[in-house]
Design a protein around this motif. Structure first.
Motif, PDB file in Angstrom:
ATOM      1  N   ILE A 269     -21.197  42.322  22.319  1.00  0.00           N
ATOM      2  CA  ILE A 269     -21.960  41.100  22.577  1.00  0.00           C
ATOM      3  C   ILE A 269     -21.680  40.091  21.468  1.00  0.00           C
ATOM      4  O   ILE A 269     -21.497  38.896  21.726  1.00  0.00           O
ATOM      5  CB  ILE A 269     -23.455  41.437  22.695  1.00  0.00           C
ATOM      6  CG1 ILE A 269     -23.661  42.316  23.926  1.00  0.00           C
ATOM      7  CG2 ILE A 269     -24.291  40.182  22.790  1.00  0.00           C
ATOM      8  CD1 ILE A 269     -25.047  42.825  24.107  1.00  0.00           C
TER       9      ILE A 269
ATOM     10  N   MET B  85     -18.449  38.491  22.100  1.00  0.00           N
ATOM     11  CA  MET B  85     -18.558  37.479  23.140  1.00  0.00           C
ATOM     12  C   MET B  85     -19.169  36.196  22.581  1.00  0.00           C
ATOM     13  O   MET B  85     -18.683  35.089  22.849  1.00  0.00           O
ATOM     14  CB  MET B  85     -19.423  38.030  24.274  1.00  0.00           C
ATOM     15  CG  MET B  85     -19.734  37.057  25.355  1.00  0.00           C
ATOM     16  SD  MET B  85     -20.668  37.866  26.645  1.00  0.00           S
ATOM     17  CE  MET B  85     -22.252  38.006  25.862  1.00  0.00           C
ATOM     18  N   VAL B  86     -20.218  36.358  21.774  1.00  0.00           N
ATOM     19  CA  VAL B  86     -20.863  35.187  21.187  1.00  0.00           C
ATOM     20  C   VAL B  86     -19.859  34.410  20.348  1.00  0.00           C
ATOM     21  O   VAL B  86     -19.747  33.181  20.456  1.00  0.00           O
ATOM     22  CB  VAL B  86     -22.074  35.622  20.331  1.00  0.00           C
ATOM     23  CG1 VAL B  86     -22.609  34.456  19.524  1.00  0.00           C
ATOM     24  CG2 VAL B  86     -23.156  36.198  21.212  1.00  0.00           C
TER      25      VAL B  86
ATOM     26  N   LEU C 101     -17.349  32.597  22.546  1.00  0.00           N
ATOM     27  CA  LEU C 101     -17.926  31.464  23.260  1.00  0.00           C
ATOM     28  C   LEU C 101     -18.266  30.311  22.330  1.00  0.00           C
ATOM     29  O   LEU C 101     -18.264  29.150  22.735  1.00  0.00           O
ATOM     30  CB  LEU C 101     -19.168  31.889  24.036  1.00  0.00           C
ATOM     31  CG  LEU C 101     -18.923  32.735  25.285  1.00  0.00           C
ATOM     32  CD1 LEU C 101     -20.179  32.866  26.091  1.00  0.00           C
ATOM     33  CD2 LEU C 101     -17.834  32.148  26.149  1.00  0.00           C
ATOM     34  N   LEU C 102     -18.565  30.629  21.067  1.00  0.00           N
ATOM     35  CA  LEU C 102     -18.824  29.541  20.126  1.00  0.00           C
ATOM     36  C   LEU C 102     -17.533  28.771  19.880  1.00  0.00           C
ATOM     37  O   LEU C 102     -17.547  27.562  19.647  1.00  0.00           O
ATOM     38  CB  LEU C 102     -19.368  30.087  18.808  1.00  0.00           C
ATOM     39  CG  LEU C 102     -20.813  30.579  18.869  1.00  0.00           C
ATOM     40  CD1 LEU C 102     -21.231  31.159  17.535  1.00  0.00           C
ATOM     41  CD2 LEU C 102     -21.752  29.457  19.274  1.00  0.00           C
TER      42      LEU C 102
ATOM     43  N   PRO D  11     -16.345  27.561  24.665  1.00  0.00           N
ATOM     44  CA  PRO D  11     -17.526  27.842  25.492  1.00  0.00           C
ATOM     45  C   PRO D  11     -17.191  28.291  26.914  1.00  0.00           C
ATOM     46  O   PRO D  11     -18.005  28.927  27.559  1.00  0.00           O
ATOM     47  CB  PRO D  11     -18.263  26.509  25.516  1.00  0.00           C
ATOM     48  CG  PRO D  11     -17.765  25.778  24.342  1.00  0.00           C
ATOM     49  CD  PRO D  11     -16.371  26.229  24.097  1.00  0.00           C
TER      50      PRO D  11
END
Lengths: 325, 354
Positions: free
Chosen positions: A305, A308-309, A312-313, A316
């Motif tokens: 996770i 993924m964060v 995406l930062l 996005p």
């Protein structure tokens, strides 16, 4: 693919090199990296179908995990019936057992996928909320039916004789099956790449992912194409299920739901609808899971996770954003 | 007065009004109407689920986004009370500390998930909540020194809430006046207040904006509402209410473990109740919870009968085994999403309009 965006590609070796000092021992690092790549390739086989299904028709299939479990359970039956061949220590005999198991699993998953598309997904095209609810419901029903057929308990899925054990690269032990998994994954990826970039169907799929309406207005029946992609995606999930089951050496009816979580992380990292992104996402997730499983087992699930964060930062929409969405 | 209390959200159907009134009266006098420990347990579970489901409806029915982490916040509430009372002792302060702590954790976590995933696109939300919830569930069973692991935690509450505490020697109207009765009424009042608060929220201007976003996100954004902010606020509110439902659960059971509050089956139950009751109606969650919880025990008994009757036929017997009731719930769920999308309340209201 002229202006290849190389930055995401560099992420995989970067991650692998970054943890090398943390792990300390090169031989353990090699073992973990191969394990990570093997897991990544299996995850990719499963995720590639899902990401295309989403890209093409905007269908988010929460029931994708069902086909994984289905494939694995079919494989237990097929391999169980071929005990003589799996117990032999000949590579060829073993392959001759595993290969039909994979084919049957893919066939069953494809057939169920066809039914799933017709009865579960088709009535709710274009309604995201209902799609999520319905496919989740379909997944529950499927999982319970698996329990009815094969029983709710865990079933062992032992590797055939010759595929057990490890090879030694220097001091690093590398399990044979993991190399095989990387090989199968690479073949699937190459085939997919070829279909998508060299054939007319692939062209239509890619065009459909970019802009569905435009392809439809050119006179192609994107619905039919979509059914095809859905069925192939299900079959690939079935194949992935067989490989995942052999990787874990046992299968449980809940495995679909467990792998599903990984798959979602992968397609979010990769960018919904992007096969190349799915590959990078899978490899990252596979490597991350193995490294953190070794370094800090308790946070293993959160590490993906966190990954993924982080991605995406940075981007996005995932590493390879699909245009028009 | 009554109108203000229910925020002008009238049932708009005589049958619905009658059902809701019967439900309210039934729950208010449940200990006296249906004596017995089991019946009271069902009534308490209804109270807890009404809050849990209504808070989920704020998200699914009113805002139009799916979260699979709702039971995670439910679990955080229950674990908050459980951990605080095992560590700090059976006092009111511990209870309050657990509740406040759990609400704080829920607030931060839901804010983080919301801001992070809703910023990009709403569809990520369903996937990311699923991932976070499953990671949380594993974590809860692994950190056994804090959460008790798979075994969970049994704990004591302040003495007045314990069943052994008796207020009067003699039973009143055939019911012992003990701590359990007090707990029930504590739950009842809490549930009533929380549901009325939810009604207030969904019927406020804020709630209207949520519905606008549900109907047409693009248009709502164009009118000038910050969709991300509204969606995130809605998910945070919903998480806080779910957390309160978890606190209620812990107070009632005096036990909490991963299966009682975090399991995926509860999530499935919540989804089913929202759909059966009617998405986008707080009343629907109340009716749905009662229907479902009664049907749940009934269905399992029915399946047992069916499975015994079909014991000669191998496949049918396996299909009808009581262990497979989730299968039938799943079928029911899919069918109701197809053919019954407005749920009981939607049907009743549509019937009243004709």
């Amino acid at each position: 693919m002229n202006n290849l965006d190389w930055k995401p590609l560099a992420l995989v070796p970067l991650l692998a090199l970054a943890v090398l000092p943390l792990i300390g021992s090169t031989s353990i690092w090699v073992t973990l990296t191969v394990a990570g790549l093997a897991m990544g390739m299996i995850v990719f086989i499963i995720a590639s179908g899902l990401t295309l299904v989403f890209g093409l028709m905007d269908v988010l299939n929460f029931g994708h995990g069902l086909f994984i479990a289905l494939g694995a359970f079919v494989a237990t039956s097929v391999l169980g019936a071929m005990g003589d061949w799996t117990n032999s220590d000949q590579w060829l005999m073993n392959l001759a057992a595993v290969f039909p198991a994979m084919l049957v699993a893919m066939g069953v998953a494809a057939a169920v996928g066809l039914a799933f598309e017709r009865f579960i997904v088709r009535p709710v095209y274009g309604q995201h909320l209902k799609q999520i609810l319905i496919t989740m419901g379909g997944m529950i029903i499927g999982e319970e039916l698996i329990k009815v057929i094969w029983g709710p308990q865990q079933i062992a899925l032992p590797l055939p004789e010759a595929m057990r054990g490890s090879l030694y690269l220097g001091e690093a032990a590398v399990e044979k099956y993991r190399l095989l998994a990387v090989g199968v994954g690479a073949v699937v990826f190459a085939l997919q790449l070829w279909v998508l970039s060299r054939t007319k169907i692939g062209l239509l799929i890619r065009a459909g992912v970019q802009d569905r309406e435009m392809v439809e207005s050119l006179g192609y029946r994107i619905r039919r194409l979509f059914v095809g992609v859905f069925v192939v995606g299900s079959a690939l999930a079935g194949l992935g299920g067989v490989m995942w089951g052999l990787y874990q050496q046992n299968v449980v009816p809940q495995m679909g739901a467990q792998v599903n979580v990984l798959i979602f992380i992968v397609i979010i990292i990769g960018g919904l609808g992007s096969t190349g992104g799915a590959l990078i996402g899978s490899l990252l997730v596979g490597l991350m899971a193995n490294y953190t499983g070794f370094l800090a087992p308790k946070v293993a699930l959160f590490s993906n996770i966190a990954l993924m964060v982080a991605v995406l930062l940075w981007r996005p929409q995932g590493v390879y954003p699909v245009a028009n969405r | 007065m009554l109108n203000r209390l229910i925020s002008n959200d009238l049932p708009r159907s005589r049958i619905l009004a009658a059902l809701l009134l019967a439900l309210l009266v039934g729950l208010a006098f449940a200990p006296f109407l249906v004596p017995g420990v089991k019946a009271l347990n069902v009534a308490a579970k209804v109270l807890i689920f009404v809050v849990l489901v209504a808070s989920f409806d704020l998200l699914l029915g009113y805002t139009g986004i799916v979260s699979f982490a709702h039971t995670m916040f439910f679990g955080i509430g229950a674990y908050g009370v459980a951990i605080a009372t095992t560590r700090l002792g059976a006092t009111w302060e511990a209870l309050a500390a657990g509740m406040v702590g759990a609400l704080g954790v829920s607030l931060l976590l839901s804010l983080a998930i919301g801001l992070f995933s809703l910023r990009v696109r709403a569809i990520f939300f369903a996937m990311i909540t699923l991932a976070v919830a499953s990671a949380f569930m594993t974590l809860a069973s692994q950190l056994s020194e804090i959460t008790g692991g798979e075994d969970g935690l049994s704990f004591r509450l302040p003495q007045v809430l314990m069943p052994s505490h008796e207020f009067a020697e003699e039973p009143f109207l055939g019911v012992m006046l003990d701590g359990r009765l007090l707990s029930y009424y504590l739950l009842f009042v809490t549930a009533l207040v929380l549901v009325l608060a939810l009604l207030r929220i969904v019927n406020s201007p804020f709630g209207r904006v949520l519905q606008a976003i549900r109907e047409n996100e693009f248009r709502a954004e164009a009118i000038g509402y910050r969709v991300v902010v509204y969606r995130t606020t809605s998910s945070v509110l919903s998480a806080l209410f779910a957390c309160m439902a978890g606190v209620m659960l812990a107070i009632w059971l005096r036990y909490n473990g991963p299966d009682t509050s975090l399991s995926f089956e509860i999530m499935m139950d919540v989804l089913l109740i929202v759909v059966i009751g009617g998405m986008g109606t707080i009343y629907g969650s109340a009716l749905g919870a009662v229907l479902f919880l009664v049907a749940q025990s009934y269905l399992q008994d029915l399946l047992k009968l069916g499975s015994e009757a079909a014991s000669g036929v191998p496949v049918l017997a396996a299909l009808l085994s009581p262990d497979r009731w989730l299968l039938w719930l799943g079928v029911l769920f899919v069918l109701s999403v197809y053919y019954f999308p407005t749920g009981v309340v939607g049907r009743l209201r549509a019937g009243a309009l004709r």
